[in-house]
Design a protein around this motif. Structure first.
Motif, PDB file in Angstrom:
ATOM      1  N   GLN A 217       0.746  -1.342  -0.321  1.00  0.00           N
ATOM      2  CA  GLN A 217      -0.580   0.022   0.027  1.00  0.00           C
ATOM      3  C   GLN A 217       0.981   1.338   0.255  1.00  0.00           C
ATOM      4  O   GLN A 217       0.187   2.440  -0.496  1.00  0.00           O
ATOM      5  CB  GLN A 217      -0.808   0.327   1.662  1.00  0.00           C
ATOM      6  CG  GLN A 217      -1.700   1.434   1.164  1.00  0.00           C
ATOM      7  CD  GLN A 217      -2.863   0.720   2.109  1.00  0.00           C
ATOM      8  OE1 GLN A 217      -2.960  -0.091   3.061  1.00  0.00           O
ATOM      9  NE2 GLN A 217      -3.842   1.747   2.333  1.00  0.00           N
ATOM     10  N   GLU A 218       1.865   1.182   0.704  1.00  0.00           N
ATOM     11  CA  GLU A 218       2.808   2.461   0.881  1.00  0.00           C
ATOM     12  C   GLU A 218       3.692   2.726  -0.783  1.00  0.00           C
ATOM     13  O   GLU A 218       3.803   3.801  -0.831  1.00  0.00           O
ATOM     14  CB  GLU A 218       3.790   2.378   1.872  1.00  0.00           C
ATOM     15  CG  GLU A 218       3.832   2.296   3.057  1.00  0.00           C
ATOM     16  CD  GLU A 218       3.272   3.763   3.344  1.00  0.00           C
ATOM     17  OE1 GLU A 218       4.357   4.117   3.533  1.00  0.00           O
ATOM     18  OE2 GLU A 218       2.764   4.664   3.417  1.00  0.00           O
ATOM     19  N   GLU A 222      -2.897  -0.002  -4.081  1.00  0.00           N
ATOM     20  CA  GLU A 222      -3.902  -0.676  -3.581  1.00  0.00           C
ATOM     21  C   GLU A 222      -4.773  -2.008  -3.227  1.00  0.00           C
ATOM     22  O   GLU A 222      -5.351  -2.512  -2.041  1.00  0.00           O
ATOM     23  CB  GLU A 222      -4.990   0.501  -2.982  1.00  0.00           C
ATOM     24  CG  GLU A 222      -6.352   0.392  -4.845  1.00  0.00           C
ATOM     25  CD  GLU A 222      -7.477   1.462  -4.146  1.00  0.00           C
ATOM     26  OE1 GLU A 222      -8.290   1.635  -4.449  1.00  0.00           O
ATOM     27  OE2 GLU A 222      -6.729   2.676  -3.307  1.00  0.00           O
ATOM     28  N   TYR A 258      -8.043   7.280   2.789  1.00  0.00           N
ATOM     29  CA  TYR A 258      -7.098   8.017   1.414  1.00  0.00           C
ATOM     30  C   TYR A 258      -7.841   7.641   0.299  1.00  0.00           C
ATOM     31  O   TYR A 258      -7.365   8.876  -0.514  1.00  0.00           O
ATOM     32  CB  TYR A 258      -5.980   6.722   1.724  1.00  0.00           C
ATOM     33  CG  TYR A 258      -4.940   6.850   2.239  1.00  0.00           C
ATOM     34  CD1 TYR A 258      -4.191   8.487   2.265  1.00  0.00           C
ATOM     35  CD2 TYR A 258      -4.792   6.413   2.920  1.00  0.00           C
ATOM     36  CE1 TYR A 258      -2.887   8.618   3.176  1.00  0.00           C
ATOM     37  CE2 TYR A 258      -3.777   6.424   3.874  1.00  0.00           C
ATOM     38  CZ  TYR A 258      -3.079   7.556   4.228  1.00  0.00           C
ATOM     39  OH  TYR A 258      -1.536   8.201   5.310  1.00  0.00           O
ATOM     40  N   ARG A 372       5.263  10.428   8.790  1.00  0.00           N
ATOM     41  CA  ARG A 372       3.945  10.196   8.279  1.00  0.00           C
ATOM     42  C   ARG A 372       3.598  11.152   8.715  1.00  0.00           C
ATOM     43  O   ARG A 372       2.688  11.989   8.482  1.00  0.00           O
ATOM     44  CB  ARG A 372       3.804   8.957   8.666  1.00  0.00           C
ATOM     45  CG  ARG A 372       1.913   9.012   8.749  1.00  0.00           C
ATOM     46  CD  ARG A 372       1.729   6.918   8.752  1.00  0.00           C
ATOM     47  NE  ARG A 372       2.147   7.440   7.571  1.00  0.00           N
ATOM     48  CZ  ARG A 372       2.731   6.190   7.092  1.00  0.00           C
ATOM     49  NH1 ARG A 372       3.820   5.832   8.058  1.00  0.00           N
ATOM     50  NH2 ARG A 372       2.773   5.680   5.673  1.00  0.00           N
ATOM     51  N   THR A 408       1.401   7.021   1.080  1.00  0.00           N
ATOM     52  CA  THR A 408       0.800   7.720   1.962  1.00  0.00           C
ATOM     53  C   THR A 408       1.158   8.818   2.880  1.00  0.00           C
ATOM     54  O   THR A 408       0.199  10.012   2.408  1.00  0.00           O
ATOM     55  CB  THR A 408       0.485   7.254   3.276  1.00  0.00           C
ATOM     56  OG1 THR A 408       1.655   6.113   3.498  1.00  0.00           O
ATOM     57  CG2 THR A 408      -0.530   4.723   3.247  1.00  0.00           C
ATOM     58  N   THR A 411       0.312  11.756   0.190  1.00  0.00           N
ATOM     59  CA  THR A 411      -1.458  12.676   0.075  1.00  0.00           C
ATOM     60  C   THR A 411      -1.240  13.547   0.205  1.00  0.00           C
ATOM     61  O   THR A 411      -1.555  14.466   0.130  1.00  0.00           O
ATOM     62  CB  THR A 411      -2.183  11.093   0.318  1.00  0.00           C
ATOM     63  OG1 THR A 411      -2.286  10.163  -0.118  1.00  0.00           O
ATOM     64  CG2 THR A 411      -3.204  12.124   0.319  1.00  0.00           C
TER      65      THR A 411
END
Length: 451
Positions: A217-218, A222, A258, A372, A408, A411
């Motif tokens: 996912q990183e 997805e 997200y 993050r 992530t 974003t």
């Protein structure tokens, strides 16, 4: 406006309908009811009076961040956020079928390019012919010795902790091949082990697969992330652990979070709060539900979900001998998620103060975690109009952003770039702009990965 050539070859503006009209009308109505001028509202949300005027007149579509700030400033309880919410995209389906033992895992390692991985059905492998594939397989002709199974279990458990620590400082692509290979080894060895060792190997393999899903996912993929999450559920269930299926709902809710799909995030998180599930999974689910309510602008429901999460996550780990489910680098996960939620609730000043406190508790070695939540802290301070401070917080994070290459994080980084972009003549912004522009293009952020 659209621009077209007129009969005299001059460019003319042509008015077109704007989807932001309803938002603009509601914003103006609530602003006037609150007795605020455009100048007053501008001072509260740190957007220019000219931009707010264009939004109210339906000329300019509001950003999600502007909608959040206006919603909070005018006490709209999510009504303005709802008017700005894009149409939700359905989450990719996660099949509950497809047992792990019915497929081969094929991984290609390139010395000078990207690596690749893909599941292949056993029938496809047979149809392809043995000569076309180079594979290493165990024939399953005899059981592994108890010492071999126990030794692999002990070594793999120790390695898993080291891999998770290493994952804080390197980009996902460097770790994924070895983690996938380790998951495969645990899965294959379990088929040759006695029942007790088999359960342990499958349980640990499920944690490896879940971590692979997070790292995938990183990278911004997805669909692959959800595939790996399902593999984790399958491995856990094969070892007699049904609880990980609950955590899979929390992971799926992260994907919808997200995508800014508040409704799906809340629904998935609520399904993972059954009383039969371990307290840690229920606590993580309550946190995710709070994040969904924050997206929707529902302050009360968000805070109530966080209140439910705290005692659940303070509870003794239900599986004290196994790896921790979820982050192992947050001393106070409810506190830091509270700061996260306050950004989406349009309360950036409170968010900045909370994240300031929480990040002092995160260890310096937890680089991915520092980056993050550090980027979100900078976003909070920038949204509160503290541009110099936001730039000062952002600059030391940039090497870490480049190192971990997180979709992530990207974003939020892009959100930060948009906020700082409203101050192009500010010297600290000008200094950071070139590198911020480069870093915001390093990975595909999850908000765009399904478009």
């Amino acid at each position: 406006m659209q621009y077209r050539l007129g009969p005299d070859d001059r460019v003319r503006e042509v008015p077109v309908p704007h989807p932001s009209t309803s938002f603009g009308e509601e914003l103006r109505k609530r602003r006037l009811e609150a007795g605020l001028s455009l100048t007053d509202l501008s001072g509260l949300v740190h957007y220019s009076k000219a931009q707010l005027s264009k939004v109210e007149r339906g000329i300019k579509t509001p950003s999600r961040d502007l909608a959040r700030l206006c919603d909070a400033a005018l006490g709209a309880d999510g009504a303005l956020i709802a008017l700005s919410t894009p149409t939700a995209v359905d989450s990719p389906a996660v099949s509950a079928s497809g047992r792990v033992e019915e497929e081969n895992w094929m991984m290609q390692l390139s010395p000078d390019g990207p690596n690749s991985f893909g599941p292949v059905g056993r029938r496809e492998v047979m149809n392809a012919g043995v000569a076309s594939l180079m594979t290493w397989r165990t024939d399953g002709s005899g059981p592994a010795s108890p010492a071999a199974g126990a030794g692999m279990l002990e070594a793999s458990r120790s390695l898993f902790t080291h891999y998770r620590r290493l994952g804080q400082t390197v980009e996902p692509g460097l770790l994924l091949p070895v983690l996938i290979a380790q998951t495969h080894t645990l899965r294959e060895l379990s088929a040759q082990s006695d029942s007790g060792t088999r359960r342990g190997l499958l349980a640990l393999g499920s944690r490896y697969a879940e971590y692979v899903g997070w790292l995938v996912q990183e990278t911004g993929d997805e669909r692959a992330a959800l595939w790996w999450t399902q593999r984790a559920v399958d491995l856990a269930a094969a070892g007699g652990d049904q609880a990980l299926a609950g955590y899979a709902l929390v992971r799926r809710a992260l994907v919808t979070l997200y995508r800014e799909d508040a409704e799906q995030t809340i629904a998935l998180a609520r399904r993972a709060q059954s009383g039969v599930l371990p307290s840690r999974i229920r606590g993580l689910a309550a946190q995710r539900e709070a994040q969904g309510h924050a997206l929707a602008g529902d302050v009360g429901a968000c805070l109530r979900a966080l209140d439910r999460a705290r005692p659940l996550l303070a509870h003794r780990n239900d599986d004290a001998d196994g790896p921790v489910i979820g982050s192992m680098h947050l001393p106070d996960s409810v506190g830091i998620v509270t700061g996260w939620c306050l950004v989406d609730l349009g309360r950036p000043r409170e968010a900045g103060e909370e994240l300031d406190r929480q990040l002092t508790l995160v260890g310096p070695d937890a680089l991915r975690t520092q980056v993050r939540y550090g980027v979100r802290r900078a976003l909070a301070h920038a949204s509160a109009g503290e541009i110099d401070h936001a730039c000062a917080l952002t600059e030391p994070l940039l090497d870490g952003v480049a190192a971990v290459r997180s979709a992530t994080v990207t974003t939020d980084l892009r959100r930060l770039v948009r906020v700082l972009g409203r101050y192009p003549d500010h010297p600290p912004v000008r200094r950071l702009a070139p590198r911020l522009g480069t870093l915001s293009r390093l990975t595909t952020p999850l908000e765009e990965s399904s478009s």
